[in-house]
Design a protein around this motif. Structure first.
Motif, short mmCIF file in Angstrom:
data_model
loop_
_atom_site.label_atom_id
_atom_site.label_comp_id
_atom_site.label_asym_id
_atom_site.label_seq_id
_atom_site.Cartn_x
_atom_site.Cartn_y
_atom_site.Cartn_z
N PHE A 180 58.64 48.45 28.76
CA PHE A 180 58.34 50.08 29.04
C PHE A 180 58.42 50.53 30.49
CE2 PHE A 180 55.20 53.16 30.09
CZ PHE A 180 55.60 54.23 29.76
N MET A 181 57.71 49.48 31.29
CA MET A 181 57.70 49.77 32.84
C MET A 181 59.12 49.73 33.65
SD MET A 181 54.44 50.27 33.67
CE MET A 181 52.87 49.78 33.10
N THR A 182 59.84 48.91 33.11
CA THR A 182 61.40 48.79 33.62
C THR A 182 62.34 49.73 33.03
OG1 THR A 182 61.96 47.32 31.99
CG2 THR A 182 60.93 46.42 34.27
N THR A 183 61.93 50.40 32.05
CA THR A 183 62.82 51.42 31.25
C THR A 183 62.40 52.92 31.55
OG1 THR A 183 61.88 51.14 29.17
CG2 THR A 183 63.59 49.71 30.01
N ALA A 184 61.10 53.26 31.61
CA ALA A 184 60.57 54.55 31.64
C ALA A 184 60.74 55.17 32.87
CB ALA A 184 58.85 54.40 31.36
N ASP A 185 60.45 56.70 33.22
CA ASP A 185 60.53 57.43 34.15
C ASP A 185 59.37 56.85 35.10
OD1 ASP A 185 59.29 60.08 35.55
OD2 ASP A 185 61.32 60.07 35.56
N VAL A 186 59.77 56.98 36.40
CA VAL A 186 58.87 56.43 37.52
C VAL A 186 57.65 57.23 37.70
CG1 VAL A 186 59.84 58.02 39.13
CG2 VAL A 186 58.76 55.80 39.85
#
Length: 346
Positions: A180-186
């Motif tokens: 999730f951390m690598t694909t979600a909005d910053v």
């Protein structure tokens, strides 16, 4: 009873056996927590004299609005949340170690904390409009499902395999949250990272009320079943002969720690190792049964999180470290020490 260090307290038809030494130690822990609370209220980016803190607590109308707001609406709910969450995690860890008969058992080490975190993160980012009151319920569902999965995979909660299975499940959830951390909005990632680190910066009176609403019945359940838990430690056959239903007791004493962990994670994020450290220290300092262990673990857990939050908030001003990171700096070596002491049991 006096030779064993026990004294009876009677109030009408009710009586209770207490150990004065244990009561004195718990009172000492609570006094230390009050001192830490006073330090937290008076120190920060804006130091406030102790006299002004006292006026804010007992005569708030005599203070300027800005000082009153800092003490009563920013610092006090944050510190009370630290105390409450630490007490919840300490008591949850003590109950989990008792029911599994394993000193390494902790809701954060058997996947419950990560299951709660994943469920609450899903709720926060997929259903942001839902009320805060839904977070503990959703986190509880995630924690219970995780606990059931770990029990099903390990098949025996009293063996070290239970802990190792829980650690594996925790890694699986950590990997899912990493995806999730690598694909979600910053912006979502920043919010999630701060929350997962166990930060108390967003604590307010609403969150304190939500946590307390779930903590009170779960803590009462653990204390109510403490005497039966003492009997259960004698073995299933002996417990059955004394009228204790071991299966129902195990269900209740697994459910209550999951509720406590879910409520804590839902309100302040992931704070690890408190449920591991506090019971071990309480067991070393206090003699007695489950009631003394639960009370001491709660007091020590609250003190630990409160001190960790004060250190993280004050030691690196103007920067702040989340309490979860400060506790992990202590908990990691503590866990490795326990593993080393039990190296021949795996």
């Amino acid at each position: 009873m006096s030779r064993a260090g026990l004294h009876a307290l009677r109030a009408g038809p009710f009586s209770l056996l207490v150990r004065p030494r244990a009561l004195a130690m718990v009172a000492l822990f609570l006094l230390a927590a009050l001192l830490a609370l006073g330090v937290g209220l008076s120190h920060g980016s804006l130091p406030i004299p102790a006299s002004a803190v006292g006026r804010a607590l007992f005569a708030p109308e005599s203070l300027p609005a800005d000082l009153r707001y800092i003490v009563l609406d920013i610092r006090l709910p944050r510190l009370l949340m630290a105390l409450l969450c630490g007490a919840m995690l300490g008591m949850a860890g003590a109950a989990m170690q008792s029911i599994t008969r394993n000193g390494l058992a902790d809701p954060g080490l058997i996947g419950v904390k990560e299951g709660c975190s994943a469920a609450v993160l899903l709720l926060i980012f997929q259903f942001p409009a839902l009320s805060l009151f839904w977070r503990p319920a959703v986190g509880m569902a995630g924690g219970l499902l995780t606990a059931l999965a770990v029990v099903a995979l390990a098949r025996d909660i009293s063996r070290p395999r239970f802990i190792l299975t829980g650690i594996g499940v925790s890694w699986a959830f950590a990997a899912a949250m990493g995806v999730f951390m690598t694909t979600a909005d910053v912006r979502d990632v920043q919010t999630a990272m701060l929350w997962l680190a166990g930060s108390l910066h967003a604590a307010n009176w609403t969150l304190v009320g939500v946590a307390a609403a779930w903590a009170v019945p779960a803590c009462a359940l653990l204390l109510f079943t403490a005497r039966a838990a003492d009997v259960a430690l004698l073995g299933n056959q002996t417990a059955a002969g004394l009228g204790v239903r071991a299966s129902r007791l195990a269900l209740l004493r697994v459910l209550a720690p999951v509720v406590l962990t879910a409520a804590c994670v839902s309100c302040v994020g992931s704070i690890g190792f408190v449920g591991l450290i506090a019971p071990h220290i309480a067991r070393a300092l206090l003699r007695g049964g489950q009631t003394a262990l639960l009370s001491g673990s709660a007091a020590l857990g609250g003190l630990l999180v409160l001190v960790a939050d004060n250190v993280g908030r004050l030691a690196f001003l103007p920067l702040q470290l989340p309490a979860g990171i400060v506790i992990s700096l202590i908990g990691g070596p503590f866990f490795l020490l326990l593993l080393w002491q039990r190296r021949d049991r795996f």
